[in-house]
Enzyme design. Structure first.
Site, PDB file in Angstrom:
ATOM      1  N   SER A  64       0.844  -1.196   0.000  1.00 10.45           N
ATOM      2  CA  SER A  64       0.000   0.000   0.000  1.00 10.45           C
ATOM      3  C   SER A  64       0.883   1.251   0.000  1.00 10.45           C
ATOM      4  O   SER A  64       1.796   1.363  -0.818  1.00 10.45           O
ATOM      5  CB  SER A  64      -0.958  -0.052   1.194  1.00 10.45           C
ATOM      6  OG  SER A  64      -1.990   0.887   1.066  1.00 10.45           O
TER       7      SER A  64
ATOM      8  N   ASP B 130      -9.708  -4.722  -5.247  1.00 16.33           N
ATOM      9  CA  ASP B 130      -8.980  -4.103  -4.134  1.00 16.33           C
ATOM     10  C   ASP B 130      -9.902  -3.244  -3.270  1.00 16.33           C
ATOM     11  O   ASP B 130      -9.906  -3.352  -2.054  1.00 16.33           O
ATOM     12  CB  ASP B 130      -7.830  -3.258  -4.696  1.00 16.33           C
ATOM     13  CG  ASP B 130      -6.982  -2.641  -3.613  1.00 16.33           C
ATOM     14  OD1 ASP B 130      -5.973  -3.258  -3.232  1.00 16.33           O
ATOM     15  OD2 ASP B 130      -7.333  -1.546  -3.128  1.00 16.33           O
TER      16      ASP B 130
ATOM     17  N   HIS C 263      -8.339  -4.964  -0.353  1.00 10.90           N
ATOM     18  CA  HIS C 263      -7.094  -4.290   0.013  1.00 10.90           C
ATOM     19  C   HIS C 263      -6.517  -4.777   1.337  1.00 10.90           C
ATOM     20  O   HIS C 263      -5.296  -4.936   1.468  1.00 10.90           O
ATOM     21  CB  HIS C 263      -7.312  -2.775   0.075  1.00 10.90           C
ATOM     22  CG  HIS C 263      -6.044  -2.000   0.183  1.00 10.90           C
ATOM     23  ND1 HIS C 263      -5.146  -1.878  -0.866  1.00 10.90           N
ATOM     24  CD2 HIS C 263      -5.495  -1.310   1.221  1.00 10.90           C
ATOM     25  CE1 HIS C 263      -4.114  -1.155  -0.490  1.00 10.90           C
ATOM     26  NE2 HIS C 263      -4.302  -0.794   0.769  1.00 10.90           N
TER      27      HIS C 263
END
Length: 291
Positions: free
Chosen positions: A101, A217, A272
């Protein structure tokens, strides 16, 4: 018989030496966590690497955990970058780098900011490499924020003191993005840097750049940002290879691609918050590139 026994002992010794060397051949790995988390969030990745690649030294950075992860990106790049350089110095044969990330964008900027690094392979795991234009995860600290007006906050003096503001890339306000953003247009070489060639060399010297992302995601927006794709003014996603950053080779993506050193991986059905908590992701998409 003695001669045969001696030969057996000799070959067994060679086998043990070979196995010992095989264990030592795995490069040390530096792991960088995402926003609003800390090193503990990357424990599964770290532990799995050590389990499957015995003898691997894994450095899971504790810096800028929790709320401090919202501090300006360049500040984080400088401090964590010095750590990466120090770890690299301890392993002159080279190290590997994994960022998840926001941590993946930090990692990439470190490679460009410190081009004398000895990172061999870099894996970016669902990172906003081309920027972010989605507020879903921001509601934790900006509950009323919406995309349409977020630029008013992020393209301001206050907004640029946050990591998210540093890579907020509003496709409808590109003039303000280039005028006020202090990080992403520079690290992407979209604005002149002091030494454009030096910054580019930080990526082109890699053995391999691996970009991992997926359509489910739900946080990185558009998800193709993890592959350097991004919105145009109509919010149509433009593929990396059709964008100036690739076509004009601003940071070396084209160089890496044409030499077979750029790998784009798309994995469906992964939200995610699961990329760094899924052993199958580590086994299939990280371990093969940590040679």
């Amino acid at each position: 018989m003695a001669t045969l026994r001696n030969r057996v002992v000799y070959f067994c010794s060679l086998l043990l030496i070979a196995l010992s060397n095989a264990v030592k051949n795995y490069r040390a790995v530096v792991v960088i966590h995402g926003v609003l988390t800390g090193s503990e969030s990357m424990d599964l990745i770290s532990n799995r690497i050590m389990e499957m690649h015995p003898g691997t030294e894994v450095y899971n950075t504790p810096r800028y955990a929790g709320w401090s992860s919202l501090e300006p990106m360049w500040r984080q790049v400088e401090e964590i970058g010095i750590d990466v350089m120090s770890i690299g110095a301890a392993f002159p044969e080279g190290i590997n780098l994994v960022g998840y990330s926001q941590g993946g964008l930090l990692a990439r900027a470190i490679l460009q900011r410190f081009p004398a690094h000895n990172v061999r392979n870099f894996i970016s795991l669902s990172s906003p490499q081309a920027g972010q234009y989605g507020t879903r995860f921001l509601h934790l600290f900006f509950p009323d924020l919406v995309c349409e007006t977020a630029y008013e906050l992020f393209y301001s003096k206050v907004g640029q003191h946050t990591s998210v503001g540093n890579y907020w890339n509003d496709p409808h306000h590109q003039d303000l993005y280039y005028k006020y953003s202090k990080f992403l247009p520079y690290v992407n070489n979209e604005k002149n840097m002091t030494d454009w060639t030096t910054s580019k060399r930080g990526l082109t010297k890699l053995n391999r750049l691996v970009l991992v992302g997926g359509p489910d995601d739900g946080v990185i927006t558009p998800w193709q940002s993890s592959h350097f794709g991004y919105f145009d003014a109509n919010e149509t996603v433009i593929d990396m290879r059709d964008r100036p950053i690739y076509k004009d080779d601003y940071i070396g993506l084209k160089t890496l691609d044409e030499s077979g050193r750029l790998t784009l991986i798309t994995v469906p059905n992964v939200p995610h918050i699961e990329w760094h908590k899924n052993i199958s992701i580590v086994d299939e998409f990280l371990l093969p590139y940590l040679d």
